[in-house]
Design an enzyme around this catalytic site. Structure first.
Site, PDB file in Angstrom:
ATOM      1  CB  SER A  39      -0.323  -5.332   5.726  1.00 43.63           C
ATOM      2  OG  SER A  39       0.253  -5.521   7.013  1.00 43.63           O
ATOM      3  CG  ASP A 345       0.020   2.209   9.719  1.00 47.11           C
ATOM      4  OD1 ASP A 345       1.008   1.670  10.262  1.00 47.11           O
ATOM      5  OD2 ASP A 345      -0.730   1.593   8.932  1.00 47.11           O
ATOM      6  CG  HIS A 348       1.725  -1.446   8.322  1.00 41.86           C
ATOM      7  ND1 HIS A 348       0.475  -1.029   8.715  1.00 41.86           N
ATOM      8  CD2 HIS A 348       1.627  -2.768   8.014  1.00 41.86           C
ATOM      9  CE1 HIS A 348      -0.363  -2.058   8.646  1.00 41.86           C
ATOM     10  NE2 HIS A 348       0.312  -3.118   8.243  1.00 41.86           N
TER      11      HIS A 348
END
Length: 396
Positions: A39, A345, A348
């Site tokens: 991610s 968040d 990240h």
């Protein structure tokens, strides 16, 4: 003009500083960027791979800062790979699963998927990692890349020689990968000694992937290490301690977790040196994400960041996260200005931190081998990330 294929990406970009008003050249040093990872690098593959997700992955307000819509990126805006592509004068690297045309892949392809691991789920479970579901892993991403190479007229419109030239002129971003191999066991409080036992296998898989790419013709590979996980809000929440010695005095980050990241990175550095000795005609560049990110945690005000260890989007906890609330789902809380936060968040980084890391790679000292001393540049570039113009050339 010096050959572009053998030049370090950093050497290419650094020399832009000599020009007061640089202009883009007609031909870039790298014609494409291909990226692999999780991610930290995924520009939208997750939603296509996991079609039953129903929008739960990176929903609005993800993407609010730059794209003004959710794009599948796990941040409020651009990622490191976006800043690198922009600095090289290329379009943002499109998610592999988002299109299927010569035009779509004109600037490369991104195979990274949120939640991806270096090792297969089967291997991880056999080694005691409590995985709830299967994830994409590095071998799968490489299979997708091979499939793309085989597709007629997409990357190599003429013949094998043309494909070889394409590989030589492309930049390969191999990672960041391995973080999720560690996240699941660490956050489930598996003993860190057991997690450390995974590191040789994680690094071996990264090494095997690099070797495969070189075998296919890759000549320039940028290989990131892991971020300082001890500075990540979710880790700070799970491993909150009353002991002052558990935290770094300079940053407030968890000492043990950052030591673990450095352990992985040392292992990776040693392996990359072995690969360089085996492949003398290939540029294998270590990207020190850890060192570049630590600039923020050591001197946040320098970058306009007021809350380096707090999530902008999340729950009510001390670090902006909680065990029951997730950004974009339920009764989450959202800050007024993500640029002032180190995390988006809780897991990240914010776009602001990604930009610092990218600049540290492209203009700073956070690459190994060191930036080459050269007076020639095959591309004049604008300032990294200076344009706010919409630059996504693919439709999501």
């Amino acid at each position: 003009m010096a050959s572009c294929a053998s030049m370090s990406v950093v050497a290419v970009v650094l020399l832009v500083l000599a020009a007061a008003q640089p202009a883009r050249a007609d031909r870039a040093c790298y014609t494409r960027v291909f990226s692999f990872g999780d991610s930290i690098t995924d520009t939208g593959n997750y939603r296509f791979v996991f079609t039953n997700d129903n929008g739960a992955h990176a929903p609005w307000p993800y993407g609010e800062t730059y794209f003004h819509k959710a794009t599948g990126r796990s941040s409020d805006g651009r990622l490191i790979v976006d800043f690198i592509a922009d600095a090289l004068g290329l379009p943002f690297v499109p998610p592999y699963w988002g299109g299927h045309s010569t035009e779509y892949f004109a600037g490369g392809a991104n195979f990274a998927v949120g939640g991806a691991t270096a090792l297969s789920p089967e291997f991880l479970r056999e080694n005691g990692v409590p995985l709830a579901t299967d994830s994409v892993h590095l071998d799968m991403e490489m299979d997708w890349f091979r499939d793309l190479l085989k597709q007629p007229n997409l990357l190599c419109p003429d013949d094998f020689t043309d494909c070889t030239n394409m590989m030589k002129k492309s930049l390969f971003l191999v990672g960041e990968i391995g973080g999720n191999d560690y996240n699941e066991p660490l956050l489930s409080e598996m003993p860190i000694e057991m997690v450390r036992n995974l590191t040789p296998s994680v690094v071996a898989k990264i090494s095997a992937t690099i070797t495969d790419l070189i075998g296919l013709g890759a000549k320039t590979l940028l290989v990131p290490g892991n971020l300082p996980i001890g500075c990540i809000p979710n880790y700070l929440m799970v491993f909150k301690s009353d002991k002052k010695e558990d935290y770094e005095s300079e940053t407030g980050c968890l000492r043990l977790m950052n030591e673990f990241s450095k352990y992985h990175n040392r292992f990776l550095l040693d392996e990359l040196e072995k690969l360089r000795n085996l492949h003398s005609g290939v540029s294998i560049i270590y990207a020190d994400y850890y060192g570049a990110a630590m600039e923020v945690y050591l001197s946040p005000k320098k970058f306009g960041i007021d809350f380096p260890l707090v999530a902008c989007c999340g729950g009510e906890g001390f670090y902006g996260v909680s065990a029951t609330v997730r950004c974009g789902n339920g009764e989450y809380m959202l800050c007024d200005d993500p640029r002032k936060y180190g995390s988006w968040d809780g897991l990240h980084p914010s776009e602001a931190v990604y930009k610092v890391i990218a600049n540290g790679l492209l203009r700073g000292s956070y690459t190994q081998p060191p930036i080459a001393n050269s007076t020639n540049s095959c591309l004049q570039l604008p300032e990294t990330g200076s344009s706010d113009e919409e630059k996504v050339l693919y439709d999501l």
